[in-house]
Enzyme design. Structure first.
Site, PDB file in Angstrom:
ATOM      1  N   LYS A 135       0.845  -1.202   0.000  1.00  0.00           N
ATOM      2  CA  LYS A 135       0.000   0.000   0.000  1.00  0.00           C
ATOM      3  C   LYS A 135       0.880   1.252   0.000  1.00  0.00           C
ATOM      4  O   LYS A 135       0.616   2.215  -0.709  1.00  0.00           O
ATOM      5  CB  LYS A 135      -0.942  -0.022   1.219  1.00  0.00           C
TER       6      LYS A 135
ATOM      7  N   GLN B  45      -4.320  -1.928   9.753  1.00  0.00           N
ATOM      8  CA  GLN B  45      -4.222  -3.258   9.142  1.00  0.00           C
ATOM      9  C   GLN B  45      -4.722  -4.322  10.117  1.00  0.00           C
ATOM     10  O   GLN B  45      -4.299  -4.362  11.266  1.00  0.00           O
ATOM     11  CB  GLN B  45      -2.753  -3.526   8.747  1.00  0.00           C
TER      12      GLN B  45
ATOM     13  N   ASP C 295     -10.867   2.769   4.289  1.00  0.00           N
ATOM     14  CA  ASP C 295     -11.202   1.343   4.116  1.00  0.00           C
ATOM     15  C   ASP C 295     -12.714   1.139   4.015  1.00  0.00           C
ATOM     16  O   ASP C 295     -13.171   0.065   3.634  1.00  0.00           O
ATOM     17  CB  ASP C 295     -10.672   0.518   5.305  1.00  0.00           C
TER      18      ASP C 295
END
Ligand code: NAP
Length: 294
Positions: A53, A97, A120
């Protein structure tokens, strides 16, 4: 033979589009979009995801930072770090994460992220907005699937989409996205899960079949209608003695059987996977625009 939906190529196109926008921002002396990724502990797979990412951010010219926290961190201290970035003007997107170490409640962590920075799309408010059709951050993998269908000009309007899998990160959000009354959606949607007694009865009805199950080669040729579009979300690591690593990645769809019958198919790897990061960048850019527009 089916047409391959090349997610790698589309993801590169999206990144190029974003890097042109960044060049414009630079030329006008503007601040740049920024993403912070919070990583707790030493899980090797999580490190790989977060690094890719961060690399993608660098590729398009976004600012990015990886905040690697000790796995003994308390939930309270982790939430304090999130709050710090909620108030930090350099970072427009925040991602945490997963998985998190035992003892940390993922729900509390997601809810601590400022919904304006929820790139997200997992915050309950983002989920609610998606369900009622308001503007929102869409979870990256489902958003990537919609973008692939759009860019390959695959008609969804009035088509029967059958989704196998009802997770909060793939199955449910892709259903809600494709159900919306707008271009690139407006589909008739069925969601299946492990309680289906005869899954084939449902999958055979699909004009567009989306497999998000997490079981290698689960969707066989006899489960797919002639000329269906097949989207394989699965990422499964299976042993491969011929590979240096000793394993290979395959999808939830038995590619060799299914591609003979369908009209379009996403390969694994190189289909849905690369789109997830591209859409994370899109969401970060959107957060940046929203946060800096005044
Ligand atoms: P998940 O949370 O484990 O959900 C799997 C779903 O499949 C569940 O709803 C489960 O039903 C259903 N299922 C399992 N066995 C079934 C069966 N025999 N018949 C019908 N339904 C069945 O998985 P996920 O997080 O959605 O991920 C799915 C796959 O996509 C995984 O391989 C994952 O690695 C991959 N993935 C890829 C990306 C990407 O970027 N490409 C992103 C996210 C996930 P129940 O609800 O009844 O248990």
């Amino acid at each position: 033979m089916a047409i391959l939906i090349d997610g790698k190529k589309v993801a590169e196109e999206i990144k190029l589009e974003l890097s042109l926008k960044v060049s414009d921002l630079k030329a006008n002396g503007k601040t740049l979009p920024g993403l912070v990724a919070i990583l707790v502990g030493d899980d090797p797979a999580s490190h790989v995801y977060v690094n890719s990412k961060s690399k993608a951010c660098a590729q398009v010219g976004f600012i990015s930072k990886i905040e690697n926290l000790d796995d003994r961190i308390s939930e309270e201290a982790l939430i304090d770090r999130i709050k710090y970035y909620n108030d930090h003007n350099d970072y427009h997107g925040i991602l945490v994460q997963f998985p998190l170490p035992n003892g940390i409640n993922e729900k509390n962590v997601i809810e601590a992220i400022d919904k304006k920075k929820d790139v997200d799309g997992f915050h309950p408010e983002s989920v609610g907005n998606l369900v009622i059709g308001n503007d929102s951050f869409f979870p990256c993998t489902p958003y990537g699937i919609v973008e692939l269908l759009l860019r390959y000009k695959i008609e969804t309007e009035g088509k029967h989409v059958v989704i196998v899998g009802r997770s909060n990160i793939v199955g449910k959000p892709i259903a809600n996205l494709l159900l919306q009354k707008r271009k690139g959606a407006n589909a008739i949607v069925t969601i299946c899960h492990s309680a289906a007694d005869d899954l084939t009865k449902y999958t055979l009805q699909a004009d567009i079949l989306i497999a998000a199950i997490g079981k290698p080669n689960f969707i066989r040729g006899n489960m797919v209608k002639e000329n269906a579009v097949v989207i394989d979300v699965g990422i499964n690591r299976v042993e491969d003695k011929n590979s240096k690593k000793g394993y290979k990645i395959i999808g939830d769809v038995n590619f060799d059987e299914v591609e003979k019958k369908c009209s379009y198919i996403t390969p694994v790897p190189g289909g849905v996977g690369p789109m997830t990061i591209a859409m994370l960048l899109e969401n970060t850019y959107k957060a940046y625009i929203n946060l800096t527009k005044n």
